[in-house]
Scaffold this motif. Structure first.
Motif, short mmCIF file in Angstrom:
data_model
loop_
_atom_site.label_atom_id
_atom_site.label_comp_id
_atom_site.label_asym_id
_atom_site.label_seq_id
_atom_site.Cartn_x
_atom_site.Cartn_y
_atom_site.Cartn_z
N THR A 63 72.71 130.63 35.14
CA THR A 63 72.31 131.80 35.77
C THR A 63 73.03 132.53 36.30
N THR A 64 74.28 132.43 36.94
CA THR A 64 75.30 133.08 37.69
C THR A 64 75.82 133.69 36.32
N LEU A 65 76.43 133.08 35.29
CA LEU A 65 76.99 133.68 34.34
C LEU A 65 76.26 134.81 33.48
N GLN A 66 75.05 134.62 33.50
CA GLN A 66 74.11 135.80 32.92
C GLN A 66 74.36 137.18 33.76
N ILE B 45 62.51 135.91 31.66
CA ILE B 45 61.20 135.53 31.77
C ILE B 45 60.98 136.01 33.05
N LEU B 46 59.70 136.57 33.11
CA LEU B 46 58.88 137.20 34.27
C LEU B 46 57.76 136.28 34.52
N VAL B 47 57.61 135.97 35.73
CA VAL B 47 56.57 135.15 36.41
C VAL B 47 55.66 136.01 37.18
N VAL B 48 54.48 136.24 36.74
CA VAL B 48 53.68 137.12 37.65
C VAL B 48 52.52 136.03 38.11
N THR B 49 52.46 136.22 39.24
CA THR B 49 51.60 135.29 40.03
C THR B 49 51.23 135.66 41.74
N SER B 50 50.14 135.11 42.09
CA SER B 50 49.55 135.38 43.35
C SER B 50 50.21 134.28 44.19
N GLU B 51 50.69 133.29 44.04
CA GLU B 51 51.61 132.20 44.77
C GLU B 51 52.13 132.84 45.70
N GLN B 52 52.10 132.31 47.07
CA GLN B 52 52.63 132.72 48.35
C GLN B 52 53.42 131.53 48.78
N ASN B 53 53.32 130.46 48.32
CA ASN B 53 54.05 129.13 48.95
C ASN B 53 55.50 129.39 48.48
N GLN B 54 56.48 129.80 49.62
CA GLN B 54 57.83 130.17 49.32
C GLN B 54 58.69 128.94 48.77
N THR B 55 58.19 127.62 48.77
CA THR B 55 58.94 126.55 48.55
C THR B 55 58.72 126.51 46.97
N VAL C 114 63.94 131.37 36.37
CA VAL C 114 63.15 132.57 35.93
C VAL C 114 64.04 133.71 36.29
N SER C 115 63.84 134.84 35.52
CA SER C 115 64.42 136.15 35.58
C SER C 115 63.93 136.78 36.79
N ALA C 116 62.66 136.96 37.02
CA ALA C 116 62.20 137.70 38.17
C ALA C 116 60.56 137.16 38.26
N ILE C 117 60.19 137.51 39.68
CA ILE C 117 58.99 137.04 39.90
C ILE C 117 58.00 138.15 40.57
#
Length: 155
Positions: free
Chosen positions: A28-31, A125-135, A145-148
């Motif tokens: 991830t860092t190298l990207q 990779i983009l995750v589209v979600t309504s998830e609110q659980n920070q863990t 994942v690249s972004a949420i």
């Protein structure tokens, strides 16, 4: 951890960590520091291939309309992670957009499979979600994942 993410941290390595966690963090860092990274302006938007993964037909249709309004028309669809993997075995994509909570194989497992099993560390990779659980969201980030993007969202 949110203040760290907002300050620009690209990978968080939990303690204790194992070899797989360290490898994922390094990738991830190298990207993010790769000097050969392609600028978005170099893309021909109408040539982009997008894989859209969501168990909800309504959500897939909405996301298709959003992408089409941006000039992206080459959109392939899957209803879950298992279906997406079969499609990914046949073709490469410029972007994968996935829901997080799906039956059979969720978005996190899909991200882990793409990054680890398929060895693809470059496709965004983009995750589209309504998830609110920070863990849970933190685990998704660690998966590579690249972004949420939170649901609902403005295009």
């Amino acid at each position: 951890l949110e203040p760290l993410r907002q300050s620009g941290v690209v990978a968080i390595l939990p303690k204790p960590f194992d070899h797989a966690n360290l490898q994922r963090a390094i990738r991830t860092t190298l990207q993010h520091i790769d000097p050969t990274e392609i600028e978005l302006q170099n893309y021909e938007v109408d040539q982009l291939e997008v894989l859209l993964v969501d168990d909800s037909l309504v959500s897939r249709n909405h996301l298709c309309r959003v992408f089409q309004s941006m000039g992206i028309n080459q959109i392939h669809q899957a209803e879950n992670g298992i279906e997406a993997i079969e499609i990914l075995k046949q073709q490469s994509f410029d972007l994968v957009v996935t829901d997080l909570n799906m039956p059979k194989m969720d978005g996190q497992a899909l991200v882990e499979h793409i990054r680890s099993e398929m060895g693809n560390t470059f496709v965004p990779i983009l995750v589209v979600t309504s998830e609110q659980n920070q863990t849970r969201l933190g685990q998704v980030e660690q998966a590579g994942v690249s972004a949420i993007l939170d649901k609902p969202f403005e295009p």
